[in-house]
Scaffold this motif. Structure first.
Motif, PDB file in Angstrom:
ATOM      1  N   CYS A  78       0.852  -1.191   0.000  1.00 10.01           N
ATOM      2  CA  CYS A  78       0.000   0.000   0.000  1.00 10.01           C
ATOM      3  C   CYS A  78       0.885   1.237   0.000  1.00 10.01           C
ATOM      4  O   CYS A  78       1.634   1.474   0.947  1.00 10.01           O
ATOM      5  N   VAL A 136      -1.411  -1.235  -4.279  1.00 16.06           N
ATOM      6  CA  VAL A 136      -2.476  -0.244  -4.413  1.00 16.06           C
ATOM      7  C   VAL A 136      -1.834   1.126  -4.249  1.00 16.06           C
ATOM      8  O   VAL A 136      -1.147   1.389  -3.251  1.00 16.06           O
ATOM      9  N   GLN A 185      -2.174   5.597  -5.545  1.00 16.42           N
ATOM     10  CA  GLN A 185      -2.935   6.663  -6.185  1.00 16.42           C
ATOM     11  C   GLN A 185      -1.946   7.712  -6.683  1.00 16.42           C
ATOM     12  O   GLN A 185      -0.741   7.466  -6.755  1.00 16.42           O
ATOM     13  N   ASP A 201      -8.583   1.908   0.248  1.00 18.01           N
ATOM     14  CA  ASP A 201      -8.680   1.123  -0.985  1.00 18.01           C
ATOM     15  C   ASP A 201      -7.910  -0.186  -0.863  1.00 18.01           C
ATOM     16  O   ASP A 201      -8.368  -1.234  -1.329  1.00 18.01           O
ATOM     17  N   GLN A 253      -9.826  -2.675   1.345  1.00 19.10           N
ATOM     18  CA  GLN A 253     -10.982  -3.213   0.622  1.00 19.10           C
ATOM     19  C   GLN A 253     -10.531  -4.248  -0.411  1.00 19.10           C
ATOM     20  O   GLN A 253     -11.141  -5.316  -0.559  1.00 19.10           O
ATOM     21  N   ALA A 254      -9.459  -3.928  -1.126  1.00 14.84           N
ATOM     22  CA  ALA A 254      -8.949  -4.855  -2.126  1.00 14.84           C
ATOM     23  C   ALA A 254      -8.412  -6.122  -1.475  1.00 14.84           C
ATOM     24  O   ALA A 254      -8.589  -7.234  -1.997  1.00 14.84           O
TER      25      ALA A 254
END
Length: 253
Positions: free
Chosen positions: A124, A149, A151, A163, A166-167
């Motif tokens: 992450c 993950v 952004q 995110d 959740q993933a």
């Protein structure tokens, strides 16, 4: 090179000229330990314990005295079970620390180790403040064969972690390794709340990545981050150069 290998190297000159554990030896040893970043309190205490051990156990010769010192310092570092507790699915491991200490590299190495254990690992990229931080983490994800993950630069770190969690739940991931901009204390508290909300009861590790060249400032960092993020462990990096790493003993104490 491990910490005790490094300490052996640091004390090699002292022990190479060893004749007996007299007062001159103990004074020089104390100075050597202070120079190895143990700090005054830890160094003084270790030498006093060694002095007592030599007298009570009649230690003679450099190997006996060196091993006695090693046992004392190992006892100082005894903090219970040091294995990462990552048994829930998912588990979360947050890496914190100031810029440049080696957080991204440490995440990559631990990710590769967990993969070898058969775990499904997700990275992450919640350090969205440092330019190219996510790009560097993505390289390590590819090397370790892990999902990531991320952004855009400047995104909300909490949103990235949300995110990722959740993933992780949707993809049956075992462990989420989360990079952070550790200097931002308010963000760390926010990330902790997101984990509590999205993965209540999950196993969680919070690891402070500490450059072994930091010296006594490392103790200040550990205290500050412990108050903010509740540390569960230390990752000591850069022991391959001139670093000494003795600060881990002060932190353990």
């Amino acid at each position: 090179m491990g910490f005790f290998d490094k300490l052996k190297k640091i004390t090699s000159n002292l022990f190479s000229g060893f004749t007996e554990a007299d007062e001159d030896f103990f004074e020089e040893l104390e100075e050597t330990l202070i120079m190895a970043d143990l700090g005054v309190d830890a160094a003084t205490d270790a030498v006093e314990k060694l002095r007592t051990k030599v007298r009570k156990e009649h230690l003679q010769g450099q190997e006996e005295v060196r091993e006695g010192l090693r046992e004392i310092l190992m006892a100082e570092m005894e903090v219970g079970n040091t294995a990462l507790k990552l048994d829930t699915k998912p588990s979360v491991c947050i890496f914190i620390g100031v810029n440049g200490v080696g957080k991204t590299t440490s995440i990559g190495k631990i990710a590769a180790s967990l993969k070898k254990q058969g775990k499904r690992v997700m990275l992450c990229a919640a350090d969205t403040f440092r330019a190219a931080a996510a790009d560097q983490l993505e390289i390590w994800a590819e090397r370790a064969g892990c999902e990531i993950v991320r952004q855009y630069e400047g995104a909300d770190p909490g949103a990235v972690l949300f995110d990722a969690l959740q993933a992780a739940k949707a993809r049956n991931v075992d462990v989420v390794l989360c990079d952070t901009a550790g200097r931002l204390m308010a963000e760390l508290a926010k990330l902790s709340k997101i984990i509590d909300r999205e993965c209540p009861g999950c196993d969680r590790e919070t690891l402070l990545v500490l450059d072994a060249t930091t010296g006594q400032n490392g103790l200040i960092q550990a205290r500050t981050f412990k108050e903010t993020a509740g540390l569960t462990g230390i990752v000591l990096t850069k022991l391959d150069g001139t670093a000494k790493g003795g600060i881990v003993i002060a932190i353990a104490r």
